[in-house]
Design a protein around this motif. Sequence first.
Motif, PDB file in Angstrom:
ATOM      1  N   VAL A 184      71.849  28.184  56.393  1.00 48.49           N
ATOM      2  CA  VAL A 184      72.038  29.478  57.049  1.00 48.49           C
ATOM      3  C   VAL A 184      71.403  30.578  56.201  1.00 48.49           C
ATOM      4  CG1 VAL A 184      74.316  29.891  55.982  1.00 48.49           C
ATOM      5  CG2 VAL A 184      73.716  31.047  58.123  1.00 48.49           C
ATOM      6  N   GLN A 185      70.733  31.508  56.872  1.00 42.56           N
ATOM      7  CA  GLN A 185      70.141  32.682  56.213  1.00 42.56           C
ATOM      8  C   GLN A 185      70.725  33.924  56.872  1.00 42.56           C
ATOM      9  OE1 GLN A 185      66.018  31.674  57.008  1.00 42.56           O
ATOM     10  NE2 GLN A 185      65.731  30.864  54.937  1.00 42.56           N
ATOM     11  N   ARG A 186      71.544  34.669  56.100  1.00 45.78           N
ATOM     12  CA  ARG A 186      72.165  35.879  56.638  1.00 45.78           C
ATOM     13  C   ARG A 186      72.708  36.737  55.497  1.00 45.78           C
ATOM     14  NH1 ARG A 186      77.362  33.021  59.595  1.00 45.78           N
ATOM     15  NH2 ARG A 186      78.387  32.192  57.725  1.00 45.78           N
ATOM     16  N   VAL A 187      73.148  37.940  55.856  1.00 49.44           N
ATOM     17  CA  VAL A 187      73.743  38.844  54.868  1.00 49.44           C
ATOM     18  C   VAL A 187      75.246  38.570  54.828  1.00 49.44           C
ATOM     19  CG1 VAL A 187      74.133  41.246  54.188  1.00 49.44           C
ATOM     20  CG2 VAL A 187      71.993  40.601  55.358  1.00 49.44           C
ATOM     21  N   GLN A 193      74.462  45.032  48.853  1.00 50.06           N
ATOM     22  CA  GLN A 193      73.072  45.494  48.868  1.00 50.06           C
ATOM     23  C   GLN A 193      72.353  45.191  50.186  1.00 50.06           C
ATOM     24  OE1 GLN A 193      71.740  47.082  46.087  1.00 50.06           O
ATOM     25  NE2 GLN A 193      73.767  46.947  45.160  1.00 50.06           N
ATOM     26  N   GLY A 194      73.003  44.431  51.071  1.00 46.77           N
ATOM     27  CA  GLY A 194      72.380  44.103  52.347  1.00 46.77           C
ATOM     28  C   GLY A 194      71.306  43.039  52.242  1.00 46.77           C
ATOM     29  N   TYR A 311      70.050  34.418  60.893  1.00 47.23           N
ATOM     30  CA  TYR A 311      70.766  35.459  61.627  1.00 47.23           C
ATOM     31  C   TYR A 311      69.934  36.720  61.847  1.00 47.23           C
ATOM     32  CZ  TYR A 311      75.263  33.106  62.036  1.00 47.23           C
ATOM     33  OH  TYR A 311      76.275  32.251  62.403  1.00 47.23           O
ATOM     34  N   PRO A 312      69.188  37.227  60.840  1.00 45.57           N
ATOM     35  CA  PRO A 312      68.401  38.450  61.079  1.00 45.57           C
ATOM     36  C   PRO A 312      67.413  38.309  62.241  1.00 45.57           C
ATOM     37  CG  PRO A 312      68.520  37.990  58.732  1.00 45.57           C
ATOM     38  CD  PRO A 312      69.099  36.803  59.429  1.00 45.57           C
ATOM     39  N   LEU A 328      70.476  32.635  68.727  1.00 40.40           N
ATOM     40  CA  LEU A 328      71.429  32.087  67.762  1.00 40.40           C
ATOM     41  C   LEU A 328      72.888  32.201  68.226  1.00 40.40           C
ATOM     42  CD1 LEU A 328      71.255  32.129  63.966  1.00 40.40           C
ATOM     43  CD2 LEU A 328      73.332  32.995  65.011  1.00 40.40           C
ATOM     44  N   PRO A 329      73.345  33.354  68.787  1.00 41.32           N
ATOM     45  CA  PRO A 329      74.748  33.429  69.226  1.00 41.32           C
ATOM     46  C   PRO A 329      75.120  32.339  70.215  1.00 41.32           C
ATOM     47  CG  PRO A 329      73.760  35.616  69.218  1.00 41.32           C
ATOM     48  CD  PRO A 329      72.641  34.638  69.008  1.00 41.32           C
TER      49      PRO A 329
END
Length: 358
Positions: A184-187, A193-194, A311-312, A328-329
């Motif tokens: 997973v790639q997300r904040v 720091q975002g 996610y972005p 993705l959702p």
Amino acid sequence: MLEQLEAIRERFEEVSQQITMPEVVSDMAKFKRLSKEYKDLEKIVNQLNAYKNILSNLEGAKDIIANEKDEELRDMAKEELDILTPQKEEAEAILKEMLIPKDPNDSKNVILEIRAGTGGDEASIFAGDLFRMYQRYIERQEGWTMTLLDHNEGTSGGYKEIILQVEGEDVYGKLKFESGVHRVQRVPATESQGRVHTSAASVAAMPEADEVDIQLNMNDIRVDTFNSSGAGGQSVNTTYSAVRMTHIPSGIVVSCQDERSQIKNREKALSVLRSRLYEMELAKHNAMIADARKTLVGSGDRSDKIRTYNYPQSRVTDHRIGYTVYNLPNVMDGAIDDFIEQLRIADNAEKMKEGLGT
């Protein structure tokens, strides 16, 4: 192909007679096995009948075109020919796929294990997200049921580990492609720091092994009981209902604490242990086949990175076949049918190309 299909029809008729015999009906194991075979063969025979019906209609249309003097009837036959020809090609393609040797494990139930990997708390949260994704997917499958066998919650949510039993028709046949590392790639919520972080969780979809698949020697197993730490009220924490089993020859350790009854926890732990041992042998077999096909689609290796959830970009990519969707959702809500279908098609294509069965 038609010779193979006629042999299947003969076997279907043979099985249909056998399952009505008193000696078969009284033998539950044999009756269950033959009933499953009957159901599988029936699908092929029905498709064969449909195919033969198309061939018969095609011959009839060609005969009219060749011999009929009435121009209107000949035009109608030509129109029918235009409709029937693609139907024949489609029916042939379906039959060819049906003749591909099936993985004998496809009809088995599944022990599904999800474990947090690299990424600390975020990995545990992602493991929880994957659990909910599979839960939604399972709920959408007709006749499928899910039973929680064991879980270990993460400190900030999600799960460090969660183990499920999934029962129904063709469960392993659909879930087997989910084994591997999901990234997973997300904040993360804790990131001030975002910045986008990468975390991972591993999934293992193991065919549930029957006693006939794996014979366990109870002398090789050490059984420990302990107080359950799960939900369930006071009685859970005051009785030694949780069970931990250690398979001494392999070093595999299994625990189960989600039932109040120690007997039920023992049964479930044995099922997981049997399935893990079966999977060890299956993994060796699959690795040999994957190497022969030069693809990871059928390897089921839980150390392989198989899918990324970005996610972005609202993007989900399956790296084995290069298949990407930008919704993705929807995927995280259990809509993984497209991935499973594309992987199945790729796997079948490899089998047909190399002439390999599973």
